[in-house]
Structure formats: structure tokens, C-alpha cells
Design a protein around this motif. Structure first.
Motif, PDB file in Angstrom:
ATOM      1  N   LEU A   1       6.492 -17.666  14.386  1.00 36.90           N
ATOM      2  CA  LEU A   1       7.037 -18.453  15.502  1.00 36.90           C
ATOM      3  C   LEU A   1       6.658 -19.909  15.272  1.00 36.90           C
ATOM      4  CD1 LEU A   1       8.445 -17.988  18.338  1.00 36.90           C
ATOM      5  CD2 LEU A   1       6.173 -18.334  19.298  1.00 36.90           C
ATOM      6  N   ILE A   2       7.657 -20.791  15.209  1.00 36.04           N
ATOM      7  CA  ILE A   2       7.414 -22.222  15.049  1.00 36.04           C
ATOM      8  C   ILE A   2       7.977 -22.940  16.274  1.00 36.04           C
ATOM      9  CG2 ILE A   2       7.845 -24.271  13.654  1.00 36.04           C
ATOM     10  CD1 ILE A   2       6.203 -22.266  12.175  1.00 36.04           C
ATOM     11  N   THR A   3       7.185 -23.794  16.887  1.00 37.88           N
ATOM     12  CA  THR A   3       7.654 -24.522  18.065  1.00 37.88           C
ATOM     13  C   THR A   3       7.455 -26.018  17.860  1.00 37.88           C
ATOM     14  OG1 THR A   3       5.530 -24.518  19.222  1.00 37.88           O
ATOM     15  CG2 THR A   3       6.936 -22.589  19.515  1.00 37.88           C
ATOM     16  N   THR A   4       8.275 -26.802  18.554  1.00 44.19           N
ATOM     17  CA  THR A   4       8.074 -28.252  18.609  1.00 44.19           C
ATOM     18  C   THR A   4       8.029 -28.680  20.066  1.00 44.19           C
ATOM     19  OG1 THR A   4      10.466 -28.586  18.447  1.00 44.19           O
ATOM     20  CG2 THR A   4       9.197 -28.776  16.406  1.00 44.19           C
TER      21      THR A   4
ATOM     22  N   ASN B   1      14.352 -29.799  15.527  1.00 48.02           N
ATOM     23  CA  ASN B   1      14.322 -30.979  16.408  1.00 48.02           C
ATOM     24  C   ASN B   1      13.334 -30.764  17.563  1.00 48.02           C
ATOM     25  OD1 ASN B   1      14.921 -33.493  17.356  1.00 48.02           O
ATOM     26  ND2 ASN B   1      17.091 -33.102  17.717  1.00 48.02           N
ATOM     27  N   ALA B   2      13.200 -31.773  18.397  1.00 45.79           N
ATOM     28  CA  ALA B   2      12.215 -31.753  19.479  1.00 45.79           C
ATOM     29  C   ALA B   2      12.483 -30.650  20.499  1.00 45.79           C
ATOM     30  CB  ALA B   2      12.219 -33.104  20.193  1.00 45.79           C
ATOM     31  N   ASN B   3      11.398 -30.144  21.089  1.00 45.12           N
ATOM     32  CA  ASN B   3      11.476 -29.161  22.183  1.00 45.12           C
ATOM     33  C   ASN B   3      12.274 -27.919  21.784  1.00 45.12           C
ATOM     34  OD1 ASN B   3      10.697 -28.470  24.794  1.00 45.12           O
ATOM     35  ND2 ASN B   3      12.614 -29.191  25.679  1.00 45.12           N
ATOM     36  N   SER B   4      11.997 -27.401  20.602  1.00 49.64           N
ATOM     37  CA  SER B   4      12.744 -26.247  20.068  1.00 49.64           C
ATOM     38  C   SER B   4      11.785 -25.142  19.654  1.00 49.64           C
ATOM     39  CB  SER B   4      13.582 -26.678  18.857  1.00 49.64           C
ATOM     40  OG  SER B   4      14.508 -27.680  19.215  1.00 49.64           O
TER      41      SER B   4
ATOM     42  N   LYS C   1      22.938 -26.655  17.838  1.00 46.14           N
ATOM     43  CA  LYS C   1      22.305 -27.217  19.038  1.00 46.14           C
ATOM     44  C   LYS C   1      22.496 -26.226  20.176  1.00 46.14           C
ATOM     45  CE  LYS C   1      21.954 -31.561  21.626  1.00 46.14           C
ATOM     46  NZ  LYS C   1      22.518 -32.927  21.796  1.00 46.14           N
ATOM     47  N   SER C   2      21.391 -25.621  20.624  1.00 42.18           N
ATOM     48  CA  SER C   2      21.485 -24.537  21.606  1.00 42.18           C
ATOM     49  C   SER C   2      20.299 -24.596  22.570  1.00 42.18           C
ATOM     50  CB  SER C   2      21.522 -23.186  20.877  1.00 42.18           C
ATOM     51  OG  SER C   2      21.484 -22.116  21.794  1.00 42.18           O
ATOM     52  N   TYR C   3      20.282 -25.620  23.408  1.00 39.59           N
ATOM     53  CA  TYR C   3      19.241 -25.731  24.435  1.00 39.59           C
ATOM     54  C   TYR C   3      19.702 -24.971  25.680  1.00 39.59           C
ATOM     55  CZ  TYR C   3      16.927 -29.456  21.784  1.00 39.59           C
ATOM     56  OH  TYR C   3      16.264 -30.167  20.822  1.00 39.59           O
ATOM     57  N   SER C   4      18.802 -24.210  26.281  1.00 35.56           N
ATOM     58  CA  SER C   4      19.185 -23.396  27.438  1.00 35.56           C
ATOM     59  C   SER C   4      19.670 -24.242  28.608  1.00 35.56           C
ATOM     60  CB  SER C   4      18.012 -22.523  27.880  1.00 35.56           C
ATOM     61  OG  SER C   4      16.869 -23.315  28.140  1.00 35.56           O
ATOM     62  N   GLU C   5      19.163 -25.476  28.745  1.00 37.83           N
ATOM     63  CA  GLU C   5      19.558 -26.321  29.873  1.00 37.83           C
ATOM     64  C   GLU C   5      20.869 -27.077  29.633  1.00 37.83           C
ATOM     65  OE1 GLU C   5      16.994 -26.664  27.927  1.00 37.83           O
ATOM     66  OE2 GLU C   5      16.485 -28.761  27.480  1.00 37.83           O
TER      67      GLU C   5
ATOM     68  N   GLU D   1      15.234 -37.759  26.757  1.00 38.16           N
ATOM     69  CA  GLU D   1      14.045 -37.116  27.338  1.00 38.16           C
ATOM     70  C   GLU D   1      13.334 -36.262  26.288  1.00 38.16           C
ATOM     71  OE1 GLU D   1      14.990 -36.739  32.117  1.00 38.16           O
ATOM     72  OE2 GLU D   1      15.589 -35.094  30.798  1.00 38.16           O
ATOM     73  N   ARG D   2      14.112 -35.537  25.463  1.00 41.40           N
ATOM     74  CA  ARG D   2      13.504 -34.697  24.429  1.00 41.40           C
ATOM     75  C   ARG D   2      12.917 -35.548  23.294  1.00 41.40           C
ATOM     76  NH1 ARG D   2      19.019 -31.694  24.463  1.00 41.40           N
ATOM     77  NH2 ARG D   2      18.730 -30.213  26.151  1.00 41.40           N
ATOM     78  N   THR D   3      13.656 -36.572  22.908  1.00 43.04           N
ATOM     79  CA  THR D   3      13.250 -37.360  21.740  1.00 43.04           C
ATOM     80  C   THR D   3      12.050 -38.251  22.023  1.00 43.04           C
ATOM     81  OG1 THR D   3      15.560 -37.375  21.004  1.00 43.04           O
ATOM     82  CG2 THR D   3      14.087 -38.985  19.997  1.00 43.04           C
ATOM     83  N   TYR D   4      11.988 -38.787  23.259  1.00 42.93           N
ATOM     84  CA  TYR D   4      10.938 -39.764  23.570  1.00 42.93           C
ATOM     85  C   TYR D   4       9.901 -39.224  24.561  1.00 42.93           C
ATOM     86  CZ  TYR D   4      13.875 -43.109  21.119  1.00 42.93           C
ATOM     87  OH  TYR D   4      14.604 -43.747  20.143  1.00 42.93           O
TER      88      TYR D   4
END
Length: 307
Positions: A95-98, A117-120, A173-177, A251-254
Motif C-alpha cells: 500500500l502506497i499513499t501520498t 499524485n497528491a492525496n492518492s 484521475k479518480s478522486y472519490s470527491e 487544495e491537493r497540490t498546495y
């Protein structure tokens, strides 16, 4: 799920069934993933401290007995440390998270390269077995898949989307939000499979498949791929993109928060490029290139629309 069980996952002490259960649970719990990262960091640090102690004991014993020259001793130290680190238990699932404002590069055992990428979060088997190479992602990643015609590479998202390839490069690109799931192909060919309706589309280079969650439909269009992949180099490129999407990306990047005072801002379609800019430079660009103004209070950026 208890911390004890998560710690067992990190130490490689779970059965394959228990391991999958904990990985799936972490995959769907962002706050628990943060705790997982903290526990993992503590475990690795403790393992390294233990390895160094063992290594130094061996080093001094060897030095006294053999009186080796300094250069060969240093070489021995590196070899022993490397071997000690490699003995830290590893799991069959990884499991890898950012976090926000973080990116990572991962190389799989088949030499496939993934930029996360961020928050993944990415889950994959340490060793590929069977007839496929399957990974799961929540968030955004760029894949450079090593070709293997006998063992397809499959990316699964939480929204029932699968991307099946043999050897190619593409962005998911598959963010739940987010409202959409996007697959953008750079080279080769991919099959995008929507499992609910069993819809399958095949993409050629410079095509993007967008699955609109609310409408349960897929759209394929030709695009400029750099607009969807340049995040790897720190660039964010927008071409009439709704500000609601621009704000989420920022918001994710910064790792910051926006307060939007009008729905007109969220619907406004922004066109512009941020090439490794800091957030202050980006906000200043908003003011000169759009009817949006900003103010900052208590580390929250408030966006206003010009009247």
C-alpha cells in the motif's frame, strides 16, 4: 480495525486473507491511512536503529580480528546495512499513499513506473502471479507500463472502472470527491471498461475517456495530453476548466483550504497555466486574468467575484 492489526500488516505477520482485508480497509479510510503511514515510519526507523547497532557490533569485531584497512571496512559496513534493511518483512500486497502536496514514484517488479499524485493511494501485489498484473488506485497517477502481451496490466478504480493495457503510458484521475473519472492515453492503446453496464471503449493516443458518475455515461474526446499529464513536472494547465475543479486541484497540490463566496466562482471556466508557481503567484494571476479576487484570513483563502 485495531492498530495492532495494522502493525502486523507492516511487519508482514498477517495471512494473505487478513492482509487483503486490512489493505481494503485502509484503501477506503483516508484518516486511518495517515495513522498507517505514522506506524510504518516508526517501524522502519526502529528497524534501521536495530540494524545499525548490529552492524556496528559486527564492524568492531571484524576490525579487531582482521585489522582490515579502512576502505574495505566502509564497504563491509554498507553491504551489511543493505542486507539488514532487506530483511525487514515485506507483504505480498503493498500500500502506497501520498498526502496533500506530495508525489511519489514507484517501480513495480515488472519495471512498470508509476508516478502517484497528491492525496492518492495505490495498492499492488509485491509479486505478480496468475495471468494478469492488477493494481488498484484512488486518486491520480501516471502509468508507464512495461509491455507483456501474455500478462495484461489492469488498473481498477473504486467507481467500477477498469483500464486494461498490454504496454503503454496513460494518466488516470479518480478522486472519490470528483464528479468524473478520467483516463488520458499518451502512447499505445488501452481499453476502458465500465463494469456496471459492461461498456468498453478503446482509446488511441491523445484521446481521453471521461466517465460522468452522476449520469453514468462515458465520453471520449481528443485532447492535448499535456493538459492532463504535466502535473508530473509541477505544471497545472487549464482550458476552460470549471473553477470547482481548479480549486480541488490547488487544495491537493498546495495543501490549503479555499472559502468560495459565490457559486458563480465555482461555475466560472478558467483558462491559464501555472508553471511551478507558488500559491501567491497563482492567486495574483486569478485577479489579472479573471473576475475573481482573493483575500487570506487564518490560512484560509477566500475567493470573491468582482461586482
Amino acid at each position: 480495525m485495531s492498530n495492532k492489526k495494522v502493525l502486523k500488516l507492516i511487519k508482514g505477520q498477517l495471512s494473505p486473507e487478513e492482509e487483503k482485508e486490512v489493505i481494503d480497509w485502509l484503501f477506503n479510510n483516508p484518516k486511518r491511512r495517515e495513522q498507517y503511514e505514522i506506524l510504518k515510519a516508526k517501524h522502519v526507523a526502529a528497524s534501521l536503529r536495530k540494524s545499525k547497532k548490529t552492524t556496528f557490533k559486527k564492524f568492531y569485531r571484524y576490525a579487531a580480528l582482521l585489522a582490515v584497512i579502512l576502505t574495505s571496512s566502509i564497504l563491509t559496513w554498507h553491504v551489511v546495512v543493505k542486507n539488514s534493511i532487506s530483511t525487514i518483512p515485506s507483504n505480498s500486497l503493498v500500500l502506497i499513499t501520498t498526502q496533500k502536496a506530495e508525489k511519489k514514484e514507484i517501480i513495480l517488479e515488472d519495471s512498470t513506473k508509476i508516478t502517484l499524485n497528491a492525496n492518492s493511494v495505490l495498492s499492488y501485489p509485491k509479486h505478480f502471479s496468475g495471468n494478469t498484473r492488477e493494481v488498484a488506485i484512488k486518486g491520480e497517477a501516471f502509468f508507464e507500463v512495461t509491455k507483456n502481451t501474455e500478462k495484461p496490466f489492469i488498473v481498477t478504480t473504486e467507481d467500477g472502472m477498469k483500464i486494461k493495457v498490454l504496454g503503454t503510458s496513460f494518466n488516470v484521475k479518480s478522486y472519490s470527491e470528483d464528479k468524473n473519472v478520467e483516463t488520458t492515453l499518451v502512447t499505445g492503446k488501452v481499453k476502458v471498461i465500465e463494469e456496471n453496464k459492461n461498456t468498453v471503449v478503446e482509446l488511441s493516443p491523445s484521446q481521453k475517456a471521461t466517465y460522468i458518475k452522476k449520469e453514468d455515461k462515458m465520453i471520449v474526446e481528443k485532447v492535448d495530453v499535456k493538459n492532463f499529464t504535466s502535473w508530473k513536472e509541477g505544471k497545472l494547465i487549464y482550458n476552460d476548466t470549471p473553477m470547482r475543479q481548479v480549486i480541488k486541484d490547488l487544495e491537493r497540490t498546495y495543501d490549503l483550504k479555499f472559502d468560495v463566496t459565490s457559486n458563480k466562482i465555482l461555475d466560472y471556466k478558467y483558462k491559464g497555466e501555472f508553471d511551478n508557481l507558488d500559491i501567491k503567484q497563482i492567486l495574483d494571476l486569478f485577479e489579472v486574468s479573471s473576475p475573481i479576487t482573493y483575500s487570506i484570513q487564518n490560512n484560509i483563502i477566500r475567493l470573491n467575484i468582482q461586482k
